[in-house]
Design an enzyme around this catalytic site. Structure first.
Site, short mmCIF file in Angstrom:
data_model
loop_
_atom_site.label_atom_id
_atom_site.label_comp_id
_atom_site.label_asym_id
_atom_site.label_seq_id
_atom_site.Cartn_x
_atom_site.Cartn_y
_atom_site.Cartn_z
CD GLU A 147 -2.54 -2.37 -1.60
OE1 GLU A 147 -3.01 -1.29 -1.19
OE2 GLU A 147 -2.19 -3.29 -0.84
CB CYS A 153 -0.95 0.00 1.19
SG CYS A 153 -0.10 -0.18 2.75
C1 LIG Z 1 -1.24 -4.57 4.84
S1 LIG Z 1 -1.76 -5.75 6.01
C2 LIG Z 1 -1.99 -7.15 4.95
C3 LIG Z 1 -2.81 -8.27 5.52
C4 LIG Z 1 -3.32 -9.30 4.49
N1 LIG Z 1 -2.32 -9.70 3.55
C5 LIG Z 1 -4.55 -8.76 3.79
O1 LIG Z 1 -4.43 -8.29 2.64
O2 LIG Z 1 -5.64 -8.78 4.38
C6 LIG Z 1 -0.31 -6.06 6.87
C7 LIG Z 1 -0.41 -7.10 7.95
O3 LIG Z 1 0.92 -7.28 8.49
C8 LIG Z 1 0.81 -7.51 9.88
N2 LIG Z 1 2.15 -7.18 10.41
C9 LIG Z 1 2.65 -5.96 10.74
N3 LIG Z 1 3.93 -6.07 11.12
C10 LIG Z 1 4.26 -7.39 11.03
C11 LIG Z 1 5.44 -8.13 11.28
N4 LIG Z 1 6.55 -7.53 11.71
N5 LIG Z 1 5.43 -9.45 11.07
C12 LIG Z 1 4.28 -10.08 10.64
N6 LIG Z 1 3.13 -9.43 10.39
C13 LIG Z 1 3.12 -8.10 10.57
C14 LIG Z 1 -0.32 -6.61 10.31
O4 LIG Z 1 -0.88 -7.07 11.52
C15 LIG Z 1 -1.29 -6.75 9.13
O5 LIG Z 1 -2.20 -7.80 9.34
#
Ligand SMILES: C[S@@+](CC[C@H](N)C(=O)[O-])C[C@H]1O[C@@H](n2cnc3c(N)ncnc32)[C@H](O)[C@@H]1O
Length: 459
Positions: free
Chosen positions: A450, A411
């Site tokens: 995106e 994003c």
């Molecule tokens: C942009 S969202 C994408 C979620 C999923 N792919 C979707 O499209 O619904 C980013 C995700 O990364 C998770 N996140 C943030 N930092 C992270 C980390 N260091 N390791 C793993 N997940 C993480 C957040 O909780 C969030 O659910």
């Protein structure tokens, strides 16, 4: 930055640690000044930028929101920063070629900070968003010529208005609760830090706007019970009778309520306050595209078609959107996610959709490299990090593992471009070929885009 570059001026621009903003030093505010200027460019934040010629012969770069290239505008400059000034749009004296004010559907447009591009025909918005990706790769991904392919056309959203399934309006409480003012409930005014009263939001779905009317009345009726301001949550949920396919929409206003949403034939449930994409009309296009890229067959040096990777690692998997919608393209899926609630949702969403080949791991994305058992040359990785992108710890472990394919969904194309530069400039990543980069429009009428980049390791 784009304008300075096109004027041939050098500028050091750094991203803040969270990758959300550019750090530029602020100068003390000067007095308001009115000026007329032509707009030359549209920035990646959707604001027009032009050059003002001052009486002393010097020039000043001025950012004028809600203006587009070719506009001659009257602007009120209210803040001077180190490299440019910020202005309010006072009037469009003559419109640029692409301007079509009859397209504007929101009476708060030019005040509310939410949308920037309503005056642009949708095709122009998509063209601009492609240009944002082109510039991001030019400015933030330093690689040799020819490494980054021509950026593909931006794929549009089927709904250009009425698409947002989530709105989070806010309000502040008057300091003196005896003063009989009507509390503004809405969104922040562009360039300011206060909330303006907004009755409806045309990019929100009809169900969300109906629920918003009721929430506004509820808040106003109870305003004296609030000690401080708050952010409201409105999240659309779709119930479907799976025998008749009849659907019923409702709106959750409590962050703990469970939202149901369908992407193609898959059902997702998640808490209303947790992350889930908020334009359901575009999700089939994105997930089908990601799926097609996972199945992409490439040719080896002898031009023999190589099979697509068999396994999938979905890093930053949230509630399992890509793990679940792409599961049939691979033999096994493993997702990793830092939020315990999202991992629990991803696990139950997989079960609910009768998906037996997906498992989910709780932790920082980098922990996945300790858990992967699949051979790297048969494994694809989806990366979908938050706006700040991937950290170096994650990228270094990715470069040690070297998955056959990477599908990087982002994003924030600026941090994505930076991360691709890191991968492609590392000696371990030299064999990656960038197959494609293209945008998807999750947020029509706004500057957001995106970006999906696909990389394959060559033999
Ligand atoms: C942009 S969202 C994408 C979620 C999923 N792919 C979707 O499209 O619904 C980013 C995700 O990364 C998770 N996140 C943030 N930092 C992270 C980390 N260091 N390791 C793993 N997940 C993480 C957040 O909780 C969030 O659910």
């Amino acid at each position: 930055m784009e304008l300075r570059e096109s004027l041939g001026l050098h500028v050091d621009v750094k991203t803040s640690e969270d990758g959300k903003s550019f750090i530029l030093e602020q100068q003390p505010a000067t007095e308001f000044r009115y000026t007329e200027l032509y707009i030359a460019k549209l920035s990646s934040t959707g604001d027009g930028i032009g050059v003002d010629k001052l009486d002393d012969g010097t020039t000043e770069i001025v950012v004028v929101p809600y203006s587009i290239p070719g506009d001659l505008v009257k602007a009120k400059i209210y803040k001077c920063l180190e490299h440019y000034s910020l202005a309010d749009l006072e009037a469009v004296l003559s419109g640029g070629d692409a301007r079509d004010d009859s397209l504007v559907r929101c009476k708060y447009f030019t005040k509310c900070a939410g949308c920037q591009l309503q005056m642009l025909p949708y095709e122009e918005q998509l063209r601009h968003k492609r240009e944002v990706i082109v510039r991001a790769y030019k400015n933030f991904c330093e690689v040799s010529d020819g490494v980054i392919p021509a950026i593909g056309d931006t794929i549009g959203s089927p709904l250009e208005y009425g698409y947002r399934t989530k709105l989070t309006p806010h309000f502040d409480v008057p300091r003196n609760s005896h003063v009989p003012t009507v509390t503004p409930i809405g969104f922040t005014q562009k360039g300011r830090s206060f909330v303006i009263d907004i009755e409806e939001c045309p990019i929100g779905t009809p169900a969300i706007n109906e629920a918003y009317k009721k929430e506004r009345i509820r808040v106003r009726d109870n305003i004296h019970s609030y000690k401080r301001g708050a952010t409201l949550l409105l999240r659309e949920s779709l119930e479907m009778d799976e025998t008749t396919n009849e659907t019923k929409k409702s709106v959750c206003v409590d962050s703990k309520d469970t939202v149901t949403e369908y992407v193609n034939r898959y059902r997702f449930k998640y808490p209303a306050g947790d992350f889930f994409q908020c334009n359901s009309s575009v999700l089939p296009r994105v997930t089908e595209y990601v799926n097609s890229q996972l199945k992409l067959r490439v040719f080896n040096n002898e031009y023999e078609p190589l099979p697509a990777p068999k396994y999938l690692v979905d890093a930053y998997c949230g509630s399992g959107l890509f793990s679940i919608t792409c599961n049939e393209s691979v033999e096994e899926v493993i997702g990793v996610e830092i939020s315990p609630k999202s991992v629990a949702c991803a696990t139950s969403n997989a079960q609910d959709n009768n998906i037996a080949n997906a498992e989910f791991v709780l932790g920082d994305a980098a922990v996945i490299f300790m858990k992967i058992r699949t051979p790297s040359n048969e494994t694809s990785m989806i990366l979908d990090p938050p706006r700040k992108g991937c950290d170096n710890n994650f990228l270094n472990q990715l470069l040690d593992y070297l998955p056959r394919r990477i599908v990087y969904v982002s994003c924030n194309v600026h941090t994505q471009a930076r991360d691709l530069g890191y991968i492609l400039n590392d000696r371990r990543g030299l064999k990656y070929h960038v197959n494609s980069i293209r945008g998807f429009d999750f947020f029509p009428q706004t500057h957001h885009v995106e970006s999906v980049a696909v990389l394959t390791l060559q033999d």
